[in-house]
Design an enzyme around this catalytic site. Structure first.
Site, PDB file in Angstrom:
ATOM      1  CG  HIS A 137      -6.515   0.718  -1.956  1.00 56.88           C
ATOM      2  ND1 HIS A 137      -6.742   0.084  -0.754  1.00 56.88           N
ATOM      3  CD2 HIS A 137      -7.517   0.296  -2.783  1.00 56.88           C
ATOM      4  CE1 HIS A 137      -7.822  -0.683  -0.846  1.00 56.88           C
ATOM      5  NE2 HIS A 137      -8.317  -0.570  -2.059  1.00 56.88           N
TER       6      HIS A 137
ATOM      7  CB  CYS B  36      -0.975  -0.008   1.172  1.00 55.22           C
ATOM      8  SG  CYS B  36      -0.245   0.124   2.825  1.00 55.22           S
TER       9      CYS B  36
ATOM     10  CG  HIS C 142      -4.568   0.202   3.684  1.00 62.64           C
ATOM     11  ND1 HIS C 142      -3.883  -0.773   2.993  1.00 62.64           N
ATOM     12  CD2 HIS C 142      -5.457   0.740   2.810  1.00 62.64           C
ATOM     13  CE1 HIS C 142      -4.345  -0.829   1.752  1.00 62.64           C
ATOM     14  NE2 HIS C 142      -5.296   0.078   1.621  1.00 62.64           N
TER      15      HIS C 142
END
Length: 354
Positions: A330, A270, A318
């Site tokens: 993402h 991420c 994240h």
């Protein structure tokens, strides 16, 4: 740990591919962050329940993503230590060369004094066939003696600094070795857990895995799309030209696989996707989602603009990039690929504008 999101679970072949890629990438960190945060799921004795298996594997994925960010932080720390250690070792080498040069100067001065110091100065003047020449040499010797004193002081100071640098270099080398060992231990631990996830999936049998894959496909269809044909990204402009460039770069990576510790150009985790995308815009970000959360100015989610970073979960493990219209791009989790997804799919902690 409370679970905030439900990941669509990839099929067995996708998971096996993720396992292989994970091993090659040098997976996530547990020990380097002061111990493992992983649960240890086991394979049930009786016929397994698909929902239970999915929940356990999803938990492994979520914990693994957290561990991936800790791994990235530890790897960044190791690289910094390597740079600092190399710089200190270079300073030690240069300092030793300078010290050797000064010792050579002292030896030259000492030799000159020895050759000139066999007779008392007054007697040398009385016996000299060239008194004026002697007086000139005597003045030179005084200058030499003064320079010798300065050299001695410089030698002492350089020796002190050299000893300090050597001590610092030794400490850094020891710290670097600890970091390397922690990363090696972490890689082994995460691989063991992903292997257990594979065993859990295998326990479902062919029919169970097929049903689970079909359900996950339906879940994925509801949560995300891999193109822009069904997306309304709105009309809000990016916050800056650099943000526009970063978002354009991120969009070109849609479809790339999630791999622990990867930062492009073919695979990403991420924060690696954010790091790579903003590099294409000429901006160097911290490597971890936690570091990226501190990299710019915080804005409200309602004021988010394309290119802004969206940080998820309370521990900021994240991150995605706002694409407009309540959507982020993402790298979701192991076995998944870079994609668009609703910003509401995960709990938002903050939005960062660079």
């Amino acid at each position: 740990m409370a679970m905030h999101r439900r990941h669509p679970l990839p099929g067995v072949h996708t998971l096996v591919r993720a396992l292989v890629l994970t091993a090659a990438a040098g997976t996530a960190l547990g020990v380097a962050a002061g111990g493992s945060a992983f649960a240890t799921p086991g394979v049930p004795d009786g016929p397994p329940d698909r929902k239970d298996v999915k929940a356990q594997v999803d938990q492994i994925y979520d914990e693994a993503e957290q561990a991936s960010e800790r791994y990235n932080a530890a790897l960044e720390h190791q690289r910094r230590l390597q740079g600092e250690t190399g710089a200190l070792q270079q300073q030690v080498a240069v300092g030793q060369d300078e010290l050797n040069r000064l010792h050579g100067e002292l030896a030259t001065v000492a030799g000159a004094q020895y050759r000139a110091g066999g007779i008392a100065p007054t007697a040398q003047l009385m016996l000299a066939s060239d008194p004026e020449g002697y007086l000139s040499r005597a003045r030179s010797l005084d200058q030499v003696a003064e320079r010798q004193s300065e050299t001695l002081r410089e030698v002492a100071e350089r020796q002190r600094r050299l000893d300090q640098r050597r001590s610092e270099a030794s400490a850094k080398l020891a710290e670097l070795e600890e970091a390397r060992q922690a990363l090696a231990d972490s890689k082994e631990q995460i691989q063991q857990r992903l292997t257990k996830a594979q065993r859990l999936l295998n326990s479902l049998g062919v029919t169970g895995r097929a049903r689970l894959a079909a359900q996950d496909a339906r879940d994925a269809e509801q949560r995300a799309t891999r193109g822009t044909d069904r997306l309304d990204l709105g009309t809000a402009p990016p916050a800056s030209d650099r943000a526009a460039a970063a978002l354009a770069a991120a969009v070109t990576r849609i479809g790339s696989p999630y791999v622990f510790g990867a930062s492009g150009p073919g695979a990403f985790d991420c924060s690696g996707l954010m790091y790579w995308s903003w590099r294409q815009a000429g901006v160097s970000l911290p490597r971890t989602s936690q570091g990226q959360a501190r990299a710019g100015q915080r804005v409200a989610l309602a004021d988010a603009r394309p290119g802004d970073l969206v940080i998820f979960y309370g521990d900021r493990h994240h991150v995605g990039m706002y694409a407009g219209g309540g959507v982020v791009v993402h790298a979701p989790y192991p076995g998944a690929r870079v994609r668009y997804e609703s910003v509401n799919a995960m709990p938002v902690t903050e939005v960062v504008r660079l």
